[in-house]
Design an enzyme around this catalytic site. Structure first.
Site, PDB file in Angstrom:
ATOM      1  N   ARG A   1       6.250   0.915   3.446  1.00 53.83           N
ATOM      2  CA  ARG A   1       6.198   2.012   3.351  1.00 53.83           C
ATOM      3  C   ARG A   1       5.570   2.818   3.846  1.00 53.83           C
ATOM      4  O   ARG A   1       4.252   3.401   3.751  1.00 53.83           O
ATOM      5  CB  ARG A   1       6.657   2.074   1.793  1.00 53.83           C
ATOM      6  CG  ARG A   1       7.771   1.895   0.761  1.00 53.83           C
ATOM      7  CD  ARG A   1       7.277   1.923  -0.449  1.00 53.83           C
ATOM      8  NE  ARG A   1       6.522   3.801  -0.866  1.00 53.83           N
ATOM      9  CZ  ARG A   1       7.046   4.474  -1.653  1.00 53.83           C
ATOM     10  NH1 ARG A   1       9.132   3.814  -2.174  1.00 53.83           N
ATOM     11  NH2 ARG A   1       7.159   5.233  -2.151  1.00 53.83           N
TER      12      ARG A   1
ATOM     13  N   ASP B   1       3.745   5.577   6.328  1.00 54.09           N
ATOM     14  CA  ASP B   1       3.033   6.964   6.114  1.00 54.09           C
ATOM     15  C   ASP B   1       3.690   8.008   6.914  1.00 54.09           C
ATOM     16  O   ASP B   1       3.893   7.750   7.874  1.00 54.09           O
ATOM     17  CB  ASP B   1       1.814   7.120   6.094  1.00 54.09           C
ATOM     18  CG  ASP B   1       1.273   6.654   4.962  1.00 54.09           C
ATOM     19  OD1 ASP B   1       1.645   6.512   4.015  1.00 54.09           O
ATOM     20  OD2 ASP B   1      -0.127   6.455   5.310  1.00 54.09           O
TER      21      ASP B   1
ATOM     22  N   TYR C   1       0.409  -5.255  12.447  1.00 54.69           N
ATOM     23  CA  TYR C   1       0.489  -3.430  12.603  1.00 54.69           C
ATOM     24  C   TYR C   1      -0.462  -3.724  14.100  1.00 54.69           C
ATOM     25  O   TYR C   1      -0.676  -5.055  13.864  1.00 54.69           O
ATOM     26  CB  TYR C   1      -0.045  -2.723  12.047  1.00 54.69           C
ATOM     27  CG  TYR C   1       0.982  -2.519  10.268  1.00 54.69           C
ATOM     28  CD1 TYR C   1       1.324  -0.991  10.385  1.00 54.69           C
ATOM     29  CD2 TYR C   1       0.874  -3.239   9.281  1.00 54.69           C
ATOM     30  CE1 TYR C   1       2.412  -0.787   8.881  1.00 54.69           C
ATOM     31  CE2 TYR C   1       1.211  -2.769   8.088  1.00 54.69           C
ATOM     32  CZ  TYR C   1       2.110  -1.117   7.919  1.00 54.69           C
ATOM     33  OH  TYR C   1       2.714  -1.067   6.683  1.00 54.69           O
TER      34      TYR C   1
ATOM     35  N   ARG D   1      -5.200   2.197   8.705  1.00 57.82           N
ATOM     36  CA  ARG D   1      -5.659   2.782   9.846  1.00 57.82           C
ATOM     37  C   ARG D   1      -7.270   3.504   9.022  1.00 57.82           C
ATOM     38  O   ARG D   1      -8.670   3.349  10.274  1.00 57.82           O
ATOM     39  CB  ARG D   1      -5.449   4.195   9.694  1.00 57.82           C
ATOM     40  CG  ARG D   1      -3.846   4.222   9.968  1.00 57.82           C
ATOM     41  CD  ARG D   1      -2.865   5.849   9.277  1.00 57.82           C
ATOM     42  NE  ARG D   1      -3.294   6.804   9.191  1.00 57.82           N
ATOM     43  CZ  ARG D   1      -3.239   7.478   8.646  1.00 57.82           C
ATOM     44  NH1 ARG D   1      -2.622   7.344   7.927  1.00 57.82           N
ATOM     45  NH2 ARG D   1      -3.778   8.749   8.879  1.00 57.82           N
TER      46      ARG D   1
END
Length: 309
Positions: free
Chosen positions: A59, A61, A119, A234
């Protein structure tokens, strides 16, 4: 495409999805807001002529992109997958694409069956910032970052740990994760003009970036784990970037693993540099076992020498 009434038995369908997250308020459906899930479910429901609800691997952001997102849904429509792919290309807006469609076994769950998520976080050290064609997916950082120190800090975070210092707390959710890869790779920036300048530099060199590499470098963090908690990638990038800029040390990054609350000293890197690039799944025969394992609350084992620590 067959008539949805042709069968009352639902089949599970797996989607491969890519999107530019810039103009979306994240993945998850939210009333009155444009989200990836909302746009996809609306288009699928129209094409298949029945309500469709998606389950997703990650999910993302607001502002975060995806190149290898995975989702599934159940339908009684028995669609022709090639025709469905072409119809969705016409229905969907240009900033989201379904890139693959196939059937999946009933045990497949895009979220709980996943064994690994990958990622990429993309930065540039070019002194003029990100070129316009890359500005929506590449973050400009200070030229001359210390890549050796960043790689050292990243290595200290590998393994099974409680990453509470790097995660926004969600009630009832664990922050224990196994970080399997955190690697920094340099490449020419990708702009036709500056790529020739950067070609003289090493694509995997160490030390402080300078000279041709400093002028036109893409610096990409590849981060892989069994799962990630909210804002974890992040935050990891932001902490390690502080080391590269000389504001923190690799030892400081390692010390964050001892904290059990989110650390206010960790800066969260901007959303637009992040992209979900792939999700791994086990063989079909192992899906049910993986689903059960994922649903268990994870903790750090107390036995000495356990779990790669």
């Amino acid at each position: 495409m067959q008539d949805p009434a042709a069968t009352s038995v639902a089949v599970r369908v797996r989607l491969a999805i890519a999107y530019d997250g810039t103009d979306f308020t994240g993945w998850a459906r939210q009333p009155g807001l444009r989200t990836v899930q909302g746009v996809l479910e609306e288009s699928l429901s129209k094409v298949l002529r029945e309500p469709i609800q998606l389950t997703v691997a990650g999910r993302t952001d607001a502002g975060v992109h995806a190149e290898g997102q995975v989702a599934h849904f159940d339908t009684t429509a028995l669609p022709d997958y090639d025709k469905l792919l072409h119809r969705l290309a016409r229905f969907l807006p240009k900033d989201v694409r379904v890139t693959g469609i196939r059937s999946a076994p009933p045990e497949f769950d895009a979220r709980f069956s996943a064994i690994r998520r990958h990622y990429a976080y993309r930065l540039t050290t070019a002194p003029y910032g990100a070129p316009p064609l890359l500005a929506r997916s590449v973050v400009a950082c200070r030229p001359g970052v210390d890549l050796d120190a960043m790689r050292e800090a990243s290595r200290k975070l590998l393994g099974l740990h409680d990453f509470a210092a790097f995660c926004r707390r969600r009630e009832g959710a664990t922050t224990v994760r196994e970080l399997q890869r955190f690697e920094w790779v340099t490449t020419p920036l990708g702009h036709p003009g500056v790529a020739r300048i950067g070609a003289a530099g090493s694509s995997h060199g160490g030390g402080a970036l300078g000279g041709p590499e400093r002028e036109a470098t893409m610096l990409t963090a590849y981060v892989s784990a069994d799962a990630f908690c909210w804002s974890m990638v992040r935050s990891l990038v932001g902490a390690v970037l502080a080391v590269g800029e000389g504001r923190r040390t690799p030892e400081w990054v390692e010390s964050l693993l001892a904290e059990r609350e989110r650390s206010s000293s960790v800066t969260v890197a901007p959303a637009h540099g992040l992209s979900l690039i792939a999700v791994d799944y086990p063989a079909d025969a192992d899906l049910a076992a993986r689903n059960a394992e994922t649903r268990e609350m994870r903790t750090i084992p107390s036995a000495e020498g356990c779990c790669g620590d």
